[in-house]
Design an enzyme around this catalytic site. Structure first.
Site, PDB file in Angstrom:
ATOM      1  N   ARG A  74     -72.145 -84.448 -30.835  1.00 18.65           N
ATOM      2  CA  ARG A  74     -73.556 -84.143 -31.155  1.00 18.65           C
ATOM      3  C   ARG A  74     -73.863 -84.703 -32.536  1.00 18.65           C
ATOM      4  NH1 ARG A  74     -74.425 -77.898 -30.936  1.00 18.65           N
ATOM      5  NH2 ARG A  74     -74.154 -78.225 -28.714  1.00 18.65           N
ATOM      6  N   ARG A 144     -76.599 -75.848 -39.129  1.00 18.39           N
ATOM      7  CA  ARG A 144     -76.616 -76.973 -38.171  1.00 18.39           C
ATOM      8  C   ARG A 144     -77.852 -77.861 -38.379  1.00 18.39           C
ATOM      9  NH1 ARG A 144     -73.937 -75.270 -32.927  1.00 18.39           N
ATOM     10  NH2 ARG A 144     -72.169 -74.002 -33.616  1.00 18.39           N
ATOM     11  N   LYS A 208     -72.102 -69.758 -36.437  1.00 18.32           N
ATOM     12  CA  LYS A 208     -73.113 -70.810 -36.559  1.00 18.32           C
ATOM     13  C   LYS A 208     -74.367 -70.285 -37.257  1.00 18.32           C
ATOM     14  CE  LYS A 208     -73.234 -71.478 -32.061  1.00 18.32           C
ATOM     15  NZ  LYS A 208     -73.613 -71.723 -30.639  1.00 18.32           N
ATOM     16  N   CYS A 434     -70.269 -78.209 -19.604  1.00 24.66           N
ATOM     17  CA  CYS A 434     -70.199 -77.036 -20.475  1.00 24.66           C
ATOM     18  C   CYS A 434     -69.117 -76.073 -19.994  1.00 24.66           C
ATOM     19  CB  CYS A 434     -71.548 -76.322 -20.536  1.00 24.66           C
ATOM     20  SG  CYS A 434     -71.428 -74.863 -21.581  1.00 24.66           S
ATOM     21  N   CYS A 473     -75.790 -69.757 -18.553  1.00 23.36           N
ATOM     22  CA  CYS A 473     -75.079 -68.543 -18.988  1.00 23.36           C
ATOM     23  C   CYS A 473     -75.958 -67.855 -20.024  1.00 23.36           C
ATOM     24  CB  CYS A 473     -73.699 -68.914 -19.554  1.00 23.36           C
ATOM     25  SG  CYS A 473     -73.704 -69.376 -21.295  1.00 23.36           S
ATOM     26  N   CYS A 477     -78.934 -71.506 -24.672  1.00 27.33           N
ATOM     27  CA  CYS A 477     -79.138 -72.814 -25.302  1.00 27.33           C
ATOM     28  C   CYS A 477     -80.503 -73.432 -25.001  1.00 27.33           C
ATOM     29  CB  CYS A 477     -78.034 -73.778 -24.878  1.00 27.33           C
ATOM     30  SG  CYS A 477     -76.402 -73.208 -25.361  1.00 27.33           S
TER      31      CYS A 477
HETATM   32 FE1  SRM Z   1     -75.739 -74.078 -27.328  1.00 26.53          FE
HETATM   33  C1  SRM Z   1     -72.499 -73.176 -27.044  1.00 26.53           C
HETATM   34  C2  SRM Z   1     -75.163 -76.862 -25.579  1.00 26.53           C
HETATM   35  C3  SRM Z   1     -78.762 -75.225 -28.264  1.00 26.53           C
HETATM   36  C4  SRM Z   1     -76.665 -70.899 -28.244  1.00 26.53           C
HETATM   37  N1  SRM Z   1     -74.083 -74.904 -26.514  1.00 26.53           N
HETATM   38  C5  SRM Z   1     -72.822 -74.389 -26.553  1.00 26.53           C
HETATM   39  C6  SRM Z   1     -71.791 -75.391 -26.005  1.00 26.53           C
HETATM   40  C7  SRM Z   1     -71.296 -76.203 -27.153  1.00 26.53           C
HETATM   41  C8  SRM Z   1     -70.664 -74.790 -25.145  1.00 26.53           C
HETATM   42  C9  SRM Z   1     -69.358 -74.461 -25.813  1.00 26.53           C
HETATM   43  O1  SRM Z   1     -69.337 -73.744 -26.847  1.00 26.53           O
HETATM   44  O2  SRM Z   1     -68.332 -74.896 -25.295  1.00 26.53           O
HETATM   45  C10 SRM Z   1     -72.748 -76.214 -25.095  1.00 26.53           C
HETATM   46  C11 SRM Z   1     -72.317 -77.645 -24.817  1.00 26.53           C
HETATM   47  C12 SRM Z   1     -72.786 -78.067 -23.445  1.00 26.53           C
HETATM   48  C13 SRM Z   1     -72.596 -79.507 -23.174  1.00 26.53           C
HETATM   49  O3  SRM Z   1     -71.770 -79.841 -22.289  1.00 26.53           O
HETATM   50  O4  SRM Z   1     -73.257 -80.340 -23.781  1.00 26.53           O
HETATM   51  C14 SRM Z   1     -74.074 -76.003 -25.763  1.00 26.53           C
HETATM   52  N2  SRM Z   1     -76.707 -75.778 -27.086  1.00 26.53           N
HETATM   53  C15 SRM Z   1     -76.352 -76.779 -26.244  1.00 26.53           C
HETATM   54  C16 SRM Z   1     -77.457 -77.797 -26.089  1.00 26.53           C
HETATM   55  C17 SRM Z   1     -76.958 -79.217 -25.909  1.00 26.53           C
HETATM   56  C18 SRM Z   1     -78.352 -77.362 -24.920  1.00 26.53           C
HETATM   57  C19 SRM Z   1     -79.329 -78.376 -24.408  1.00 26.53           C
HETATM   58  O5  SRM Z   1     -79.398 -78.465 -23.186  1.00 26.53           O
HETATM   59  O6  SRM Z   1     -80.012 -79.039 -25.167  1.00 26.53           O
HETATM   60  C20 SRM Z   1     -78.223 -77.534 -27.396  1.00 26.53           C
HETATM   61  C21 SRM Z   1     -77.707 -78.355 -28.537  1.00 26.53           C
HETATM   62  C22 SRM Z   1     -78.468 -78.044 -29.780  1.00 26.53           C
HETATM   63  C23 SRM Z   1     -78.142 -78.924 -30.943  1.00 26.53           C
HETATM   64  O7  SRM Z   1     -78.458 -80.104 -30.877  1.00 26.53           O
HETATM   65  O8  SRM Z   1     -77.625 -78.406 -31.933  1.00 26.53           O
HETATM   66  C24 SRM Z   1     -77.891 -76.071 -27.630  1.00 26.53           C
HETATM   67  N3  SRM Z   1     -77.373 -73.240 -28.196  1.00 26.53           N
HETATM   68  C25 SRM Z   1     -78.570 -73.868 -28.383  1.00 26.53           C
HETATM   69  C26 SRM Z   1     -79.586 -72.911 -28.665  1.00 26.53           C
HETATM   70  C27 SRM Z   1     -81.066 -73.205 -28.853  1.00 26.53           C
HETATM   71  C28 SRM Z   1     -81.421 -73.403 -30.287  1.00 26.53           C
HETATM   72  O9  SRM Z   1     -80.543 -73.397 -31.169  1.00 26.53           O
HETATM   73  O10 SRM Z   1     -82.602 -73.578 -30.560  1.00 26.53           O
HETATM   74  C29 SRM Z   1     -78.987 -71.661 -28.646  1.00 26.53           C
HETATM   75  C30 SRM Z   1     -79.703 -70.308 -28.818  1.00 26.53           C
HETATM   76  C31 SRM Z   1     -80.074 -70.010 -30.209  1.00 26.53           C
HETATM   77  C32 SRM Z   1     -78.945 -69.353 -30.914  1.00 26.53           C
HETATM   78  O11 SRM Z   1     -78.073 -70.052 -31.430  1.00 26.53           O
HETATM   79  O12 SRM Z   1     -78.910 -68.117 -30.916  1.00 26.53           O
HETATM   80  C33 SRM Z   1     -77.588 -71.888 -28.361  1.00 26.53           C
HETATM   81  N4  SRM Z   1     -74.718 -72.340 -27.659  1.00 26.53           N
HETATM   82  C34 SRM Z   1     -75.295 -71.131 -27.960  1.00 26.53           C
HETATM   83  C35 SRM Z   1     -74.271 -70.115 -27.955  1.00 26.53           C
HETATM   84  C36 SRM Z   1     -74.486 -68.610 -28.232  1.00 26.53           C
HETATM   85  C37 SRM Z   1     -74.452 -68.282 -29.671  1.00 26.53           C
HETATM   86  C38 SRM Z   1     -74.492 -66.807 -29.925  1.00 26.53           C
HETATM   87  O13 SRM Z   1     -74.980 -66.409 -30.971  1.00 26.53           O
HETATM   88  O14 SRM Z   1     -74.020 -66.035 -29.107  1.00 26.53           O
HETATM   89  C39 SRM Z   1     -73.061 -70.759 -27.605  1.00 26.53           C
HETATM   90  C40 SRM Z   1     -71.675 -70.115 -27.451  1.00 26.53           C
HETATM   91  C41 SRM Z   1     -71.044 -69.753 -28.742  1.00 26.53           C
HETATM   92  O15 SRM Z   1     -71.482 -70.141 -29.825  1.00 26.53           O
HETATM   93  O16 SRM Z   1     -70.049 -69.035 -28.677  1.00 26.53           O
HETATM   94  C42 SRM Z   1     -73.387 -72.148 -27.416  1.00 26.53           C
HETATM   95 FE1  SF4 Z   2     -73.460 -73.924 -21.653  1.00 20.98          FE
HETATM   96 FE2  SF4 Z   2     -75.304 -73.144 -23.422  1.00 20.98          FE
HETATM   97 FE3  SF4 Z   2     -75.998 -73.571 -20.951  1.00 20.98          FE
HETATM   98 FE4  SF4 Z   2     -74.450 -71.490 -21.549  1.00 20.98          FE
HETATM   99  S1  SF4 Z   2     -76.546 -71.748 -22.169  1.00 20.98           S
HETATM  100  S2  SF4 Z   2     -74.256 -72.891 -19.817  1.00 20.98           S
HETATM  101  S3  SF4 Z   2     -73.256 -72.342 -23.256  1.00 20.98           S
HETATM  102  S4  SF4 Z   2     -75.196 -75.127 -22.343  1.00 20.98           S
END
Ligand code: SRM
Ligand code: SF4
Length: 554
Positions: A74, A144, A208, A434, A473, A477
């Protein structure tokens, strides 16, 4: 606090020697396509995740092969702005160094590559570096990628706000030399200075941390879902300061009510000059008060709920030396993007292109990747990736508009007959890459939207924009908890259905039905749309209607 009580990641960070771990050794190990388990936590701070193709995981296991390991990278692109020259490189790297060939726009104004083999990580990062792009702090327990409203109409205000997003991003970047050492120079850079992280310290943050800058009335970045938010206050297009918000976040765990989505709390108004001081103070308060024992309870939202908003605000004021002024009232009118052309106050034109779920690839009849490449070859302005997985061809001179539009039309990037429902829909990546996905999202939502379009036509509400979002899930995200209809994956083919967001990103929705299949989703939606069509008052949004009608509670 004794190390015994700390979460495993805290030990990994401490031992990593400012984010080095044993990554370099792991890159040289040709026996496996993977890195050492601890290093896969450290590499997140460098912007990439180890993954495997879940579609073929079982088959490989049966063949007694290790999973087909590859990496997702990323980039860090504050405010989502990149130049056409950078795009050409971004495109070439996808072609030459990834198995997927795709560029995946994310919900945080940047892009991801999927399917990078271990031996290609260095060339990918070096390729990005050659056009001044990087992936440091795109993931990991740090601040981030910083979001900024794309807002091309008020061009000068956008420029200001974008500059603030860049400054915040730079100010809160980790200072370790590890990124350059491992990926760019490929050797330890001799320095007489002992290494230090002046803002983070050696164990970085408990979790994060996400920051967004928004320009009302357009809440395209869903500012209240961020750990830290800056809401721009302007007079006559001149920035006078920011309302600061803190403690937003979406992630939750099914069946664990002490984990929950939360909208940020308002802290107060500050002058522009105080922005970096306040950002740093909020970050360090989380650094020192955040929970380092349980990662599920480590985000700033839980810290603030534990401390109380007033105590948190006081701590931030003491650390920053800045006193918050009363919040300046603001109104948001919309979340999501405005698609199509708009003209800016500077006389330039801006074309927002819809990219379904952010996946840029050549599909049959929709050569999106080639189309953007062709546009990049002639475009003289810049590109702006949006927080809704779309892209803006920004800063087009009037005389160039025709050529850009023609290219966009030729490649089906613009000008089709998309429903407003589809234009506003968004899904996270989920399967097959993912590791945390429990159900499909990106690969399934387009089909569900087709069913929804038919239901909208059936009830005569096809002109109504309803914000529908899906995630595989509960991590959130795709920010499903601020959608008017949000689907959250529970198991293959099963989703929780949430309804009642307000279309502005400023109200959480409510769990309506649990663990339902497509058939039940469509039955429930049919009934809801029927009532909405029959009972709504003029101009009422779907999310507001379900509240007024008492279908979901306050
Ligand atoms: Fe996310 C984890 C994809 C925005 C909350 N997110 C992941 C991971 C890296 C899975 C992993 O940990 O193994 C995913 C990778 C999937 C893949 O194969 O690409 C993933 N997140 C994404 C993206 C690519 C979704 C998308 O379809 O665009 C977004 C990338 C953003 C970026 O460029 O930085 C993405 N993730 C978000 C958002 C939305 C936002 O930030 O506006 C959230 C919710 C807001 C927040 O953070 O509360 C988000 N991602 C999470 C979480 C839950 C965090 C938590 O507080 O519980 C995880 C899991 C974790 O961190 O343990 C996670
Ligand atoms: Fe993966 Fe985020 Fe989608 Fe959950 S919400 S399935 S962590 S990309």
């Amino acid at each position: 606090m004794s190390e015994k009580k700390l979460s495993a990641n805290e030990g990994i960070k401490t031992r990593s020697n400012f984010l080095r771990g044993t990554i370099t050794d792991g890159l040289e190990n040709e026996i496996t396509g993977a890195l050492a388990a601890d290093d896969t936590q450290v590499t997140k701070f460098h912007g990439f995740y180890q993954q495997d193709d879940r579609d073929i995981r079982a088959e490989r296991k049966e063949q007694k092969l290790e999973p087909l390991h590859s990496f997702m990278l990323r980039a860090r692109v504050p405010g989502g702005v990149c130049t056409p020259a950078q795009w050409l490189t971004i495109n070439n790297i996808a072609d030459e160094l990834t198995m997927s060939g795709s560029i995946r726009l994310t919900t945080r104004q940047t892009f991801q590559y999927h399917g990078i083999l271990k031996g290609d990580i260095r060339p990918v990062i070096q390729g990005l570096h050659s056009v001044l792009l990087d992936s440091i702090a795109a993931c990991g327990d740090v601040n981030r990628n910083v979001l900024a409203t794309t807002n091309p109409i008020e061009s000068s205000l956008h420029k200001d706000v974008y500059q603030w997003a860049v400054r915040i991003s730079e100010h809160l970047l980790p200072k370790t030399r590890a990124y350059h050492e491992i990926w760019i120079d490929n050797e330890k850079v001799a320095s007489s200075e002992p290494e230090d992280e002046p803002i983070y310290g050696p164990t970085y943050l408990p979790r994060k941390f996400k920051t967004a800058v928004v320009v009302p009335p357009h809440n395209d970045v869903d500012v209240y879902t961020n750990d830290l938010g800056f809401i721009a206050i302007a007079e006559n297009c001149v920035l006078t300061g920011f309302n600061v918000t803190a403690g937003g976040g979406m992630g939750a765990t099914h069946g664990e009510p002490d984990t929950y989505p939360r909208l940020a709390s308002d802290l107060g108004f500050i002058k522009p000059d105080d922005t970096l001081k306040v950002a740093e103070a909020i970050l360090t308060t989380q650094r020192d008060f955040g929970n380092r024992e349980s990662r599920k309870h480590a985000r700033l939202k839980y810290t603030i709920d534990r401390m109380g908003v007033d105590a948190f605000r006081k701590e931030v004021e003491a650390r920053s030396g800045v006193t918050f002024q009363p919040v300046v009232p603001v109104t948001f009118t919309q979340q999501g993007d405005r698609l199509g052309w708009v003209a800016g106050e500077d006389g330039k034109h801006h074309l927002t292109l819809f990219i379904e779920n952010g996946r840029i690839l050549d599909f049959p009849g929709r050569s999106l990747k080639t189309g953007l490449l062709e546009i990049a070859k002639v475009h003289k302005g810049d590109f702006r990736m949006t927080a809704n997985q779309n892209i803006i061809v920004a800063g087009v001179a009037p005389e160039d508009r025709k050529q850009i539009e023609q290219l966009a039309r030729e490649h089906n990037l613009y000008g089709g007959t998309l429903s407003v429902l589809r234009e506003n829909a968004m899904a996270c990546v989920a399967l097959p890459t993912c590791a945390l996905a429990m159900a499909e999202a990106e690969r399934y939502l387009p089909d569900l939207i087709t069913h929804y379009e038919a239901l909208q036509v059936k009830h005569g509400i096809e002109k109504d924009a309803i914000v529908v979002r899906m995630t595989g899930c509960p991590n959130g995200c795709g920010r499903p908890y601020v959608a008017e209809i949000g689907f959250v994956g529970k198991a293959p083919g099963r989703y929780n259905m949430h309804i009642g967001g307000n279309g502005l990103g400023t109200r959480l929705n409510t769990l309506y039905k649990e663990n339902i299949t497509e058939a039940t989703i469509l039955e429930e939606t049919d009934a809801l749309f029927a009532r909405y069509a029959a009972e709504r008052v003029a101009g009422e949004r779907f999310g507001d209607f379900v509240h007024r009608a008492g279908i979901v509670g306050a």
